[in-house]
Design a protein around this motif. Structure first.
Motif, short mmCIF file in Angstrom:
data_model
loop_
_atom_site.label_atom_id
_atom_site.label_comp_id
_atom_site.label_asym_id
_atom_site.label_seq_id
_atom_site.Cartn_x
_atom_site.Cartn_y
_atom_site.Cartn_z
N VAL A 36 1.16 -1.18 0.25
CA VAL A 36 -0.49 0.28 0.34
C VAL A 36 0.74 1.24 0.12
N GLY A 37 0.74 2.08 -0.95
CA GLY A 37 1.17 3.28 -1.02
C GLY A 37 0.53 4.92 -1.18
N ARG A 38 0.78 5.79 -1.29
CA ARG A 38 0.14 7.00 -1.40
C ARG A 38 0.68 8.09 -2.86
N SER A 39 0.06 8.07 -3.49
CA SER A 39 0.30 9.32 -5.16
C SER A 39 0.11 10.05 -4.31
N THR A 42 -4.42 10.05 -3.52
CA THR A 42 -4.88 8.53 -3.33
C THR A 42 -4.14 7.59 -2.63
N PRO A 43 -4.74 6.85 -1.83
CA PRO A 43 -4.02 5.74 -1.79
C PRO A 43 -3.23 4.53 -3.67
N VAL A 44 -2.86 4.14 -2.94
CA VAL A 44 -2.97 3.65 -4.25
C VAL A 44 -2.30 1.36 -3.37
N LEU A 45 -2.24 0.35 -4.73
CA LEU A 45 -1.32 -1.05 -4.51
C LEU A 45 -0.96 -1.11 -5.11
N TYR A 59 0.51 -0.39 -10.20
CA TYR A 59 0.05 0.00 -9.10
C TYR A 59 -1.82 0.38 -8.84
N ARG A 61 -5.23 2.70 -8.22
CA ARG A 61 -5.91 3.83 -7.41
C ARG A 61 -7.24 2.59 -6.62
N HIS A 89 -9.68 -1.25 -9.34
CA HIS A 89 -8.91 -0.45 -9.60
C HIS A 89 -9.00 1.09 -10.60
#
Length: 186
Positions: A36-39, A42-45, A59, A61, A89
């Motif tokens: 799990v990350g973040r742009s 928004t968060p991203v997987l 990745y 959203r 996504h």
């Protein structure tokens, strides 16, 4: 990590049963991590897979609860594509390239934005309505796979490259091939 990948592939199978089989197999066989990350907004997987010479990261959203667009009737998007945006996504891209993969639903646009029917070289036996023809998947070179809004059960697509439009029988087969090509596998 392998449990997370099995879970991720299971979700892809549930939302898109029978579609993108080569990508899902590659994801299951070579996946090394789901993060799990973040742009910026928004968060991203992020899905990390073994590539030919280095790891490859795709990745996505979070899925959108409802498809909305200021100028397109996304309620008439083919149902499998709508399911991807609402069940997996809202956009799915390879991390190392700018314009590639599935754009977010708010980034969709009609092909008519780039010209009139007279400006395109069209193959096949019919002419698409450029106002309802939308690019839904981009490769690295700027070519895209397009769908026509209006037929919920359609799997047909069009390949758009510069001023050329060519019909394609199964957009999901074409997307599967393009993803594998972007992963370095023909």
């Amino acid at each position: 990590r392998r449990v997370l990948f099995r879970s991720a592939v299971s979700q892809w199978d549930a939302v898109l049963p029978g579609l993108l089989p080569r990508f899902k197999k590659r994801l299951a066989d070579t996946g090394t991590g789901v993060f799990v990350g973040r742009s910026e907004t928004t968060p991203v997987l992020a899905y990390v897979m073994a590539g030919d010479s280095a790891p490859v990261c795709w990745y996505g959203r979070p899925p959108t609860a409802q498809l909305q667009h200021p100028s397109l009737d996304l309620a008439s998007l083919p149902s499998a594509l709508a399911a991807m945006y609402t069940g997996l996504h809202d956009g799915f891209k390879q991390a190392t390239a700018f314009e590639n993969g599935f754009p977010a639903s708010t980034e969709l646009f009609p092909v008519s934005r780039y010209g009139s029917i007279d400006e395109f070289e069209i193959s096949g036996d019919r002419i698409p309505d450029l106002d309802t023809l939308i690019p839904v998947f981009f490769d690295w070179a700027g070519a895209s796979i397009c769908v026509e809004l209006g037929d919920a059960d359609s799997r047909a697509g069009w390949q758009w490259s510069e001023t050329s439009l060519r019909p394609y029988g199964d957009l999901w087969e074409m997307v599967d091939n393009w993803i594998l090509s972007m992963l370095g596998q023909p």
